[in-house]
Design an enzyme around this catalytic site. Structure first.
Site, PDB file in Angstrom:
ATOM      1  N   ASP A  65       0.730  -1.219   0.046  1.00 28.99           N
ATOM      2  CA  ASP A  65       0.115   0.118  -0.150  1.00 28.99           C
ATOM      3  C   ASP A  65       0.805   1.513  -0.097  1.00 28.99           C
ATOM      4  O   ASP A  65       1.864   1.035   0.555  1.00 28.99           O
ATOM      5  CB  ASP A  65      -1.013   0.034   1.250  1.00 28.99           C
ATOM      6  CG  ASP A  65      -2.098   0.920   0.972  1.00 28.99           C
ATOM      7  OD1 ASP A  65      -2.325   1.456  -0.039  1.00 28.99           O
ATOM      8  OD2 ASP A  65      -2.859   0.967   2.087  1.00 28.99           O
ATOM      9  N   HIS A  74       2.694   3.405  -8.974  1.00 24.20           N
ATOM     10  CA  HIS A  74       2.420   2.164  -9.387  1.00 24.20           C
ATOM     11  C   HIS A  74       3.768   1.563 -10.011  1.00 24.20           C
ATOM     12  O   HIS A  74       4.146   0.470  -9.758  1.00 24.20           O
ATOM     13  CB  HIS A  74       1.186   1.869 -10.143  1.00 24.20           C
ATOM     14  CG  HIS A  74      -0.161   2.131  -9.277  1.00 24.20           C
ATOM     15  ND1 HIS A  74      -0.460   1.511  -8.085  1.00 24.20           N
ATOM     16  CD2 HIS A  74      -1.173   3.097  -9.873  1.00 24.20           C
ATOM     17  CE1 HIS A  74      -1.577   2.181  -7.617  1.00 24.20           C
ATOM     18  NE2 HIS A  74      -1.962   2.860  -8.612  1.00 24.20           N
ATOM     19  N   LEU A 108      10.540 -21.156  -4.631  1.00 20.31           N
ATOM     20  CA  LEU A 108       9.623 -19.995  -3.927  1.00 20.31           C
ATOM     21  C   LEU A 108       8.330 -20.034  -4.826  1.00 20.31           C
ATOM     22  O   LEU A 108       8.210 -20.207  -6.052  1.00 20.31           O
ATOM     23  CB  LEU A 108      10.167 -18.674  -3.923  1.00 20.31           C
ATOM     24  CG  LEU A 108       9.437 -17.280  -3.873  1.00 20.31           C
ATOM     25  CD1 LEU A 108       8.755 -17.458  -2.438  1.00 20.31           C
ATOM     26  CD2 LEU A 108       9.959 -16.026  -4.010  1.00 20.31           C
TER      27      LEU A 108
END
Ligand code: IPE
Ligand code: MG
Length: 228
Positions: free
Chosen positions: A2, A19, A113
């Site tokens: 955020d 962004h 991962l």
């Protein structure tokens, strides 16, 4: 993740630039997680509520997703990272859906991962979906109501192949969960930092993990029991 918008606003830039810079943090944090030997990382990238943002911003986020997926495939492969998603991705624009499917397919055998992107994800939607699926099975006599337990519920959530969350990090100073993995974080350790996502670096991740390592996870027990 955020704070992209506020990061841009502070600099007099468009939210889209925030962004874009956020994707650099994603890159760094994914790489760092793999280096640390952490087997699962889940990133909340686009919520069911994010559709309510201005169309231009939604479009920008979708485009950014496609271009990042295209750009990062090589790195994912090199680092043996498997891409996974939670949320109704079939409702995303078809360009995004296709790219996701392609990267998921091409990374499916990687085992270092598991990187899960929460996309068009909302925990209430997930739980609703889970209840519907279980109800259908009950109706068809495949499950009896008495048998419904944690395990059955876990197996009908989007996270069925993922372990419980150990550490949840939220950046940008907001003290909310915002419809993220509500069932799954029952015993997670929560970590909130004022750092905005585009400023969140490997060092910040290390700090969060050190903080986590100094906590005592009692899972309802007493400290004394844990020391036995
Ligand atoms: C998070 O940053 C990114 C996404 C939701 C995709 P925000 O866009 O929520 O940034 P703020 O909260 O406006 O600063
Ligand atoms: Mg926000």
């Amino acid at each position: 993740m955020d704070g992209n918008g506020r990061w841009a606003k502070k600099r007099g830039l468009l939210r889209a630039i925030g962004h874009e810079n956020g994707t650099q943090s994603v890159r760094q944090i994914v790489e760092c997680t793999a280096e640390l030997g952490i087997p699962y990382l889940t990133l909340y990238a686009f919520s069911t509520e994010n559709w309510n943002r201005p169309k231009l911003e939604v479009d920008t986020l979708m485009k950014l997703l496609v271009s990042s997926l295209k750009k990062e495939l090589k790195t994912l492969t090199k680092n043996k990272i498997r891409l996974n998603t939670i949320g109704k991705i079939e409702k995303l624009p078809s360009s995004v859906y296709k790219e996701l499917q392609s990267v998921i397919e091409q990374t499916k055998n990687n085992d270092r991962l598991t990187l899960t992107l929460a996309l068009n994800y909302g925990s209430r939607e997930e739980i609703t979906n889970c209840i519907k699926e279980i109800s259908v099975k009950v109706k068809n006599n495949l499950i009896s109501p008495e048998d419904i337990d944690d395990n059955i519920i876990n197996n009908h959530l989007y996270t069925q192949n993922l372990p419980d969350v150990d550490l949840l990090i939220r950046t940008s100073g907001e003290l909310r969960i915002s419809n993220f993995l509500l069932w799954q974080i029952a015993y997670s350790e929560l970590y909130f930092t004022d750092t905005l996502w585009p400023d969140f670096t490997k060092e910040h991740l290390h700090e969060a993990i050190l903080n986590y390592q100094n906590r005592e996870r009692r899972f309802g027990k007493t400290s004394e029991q844990l020391r036995k």
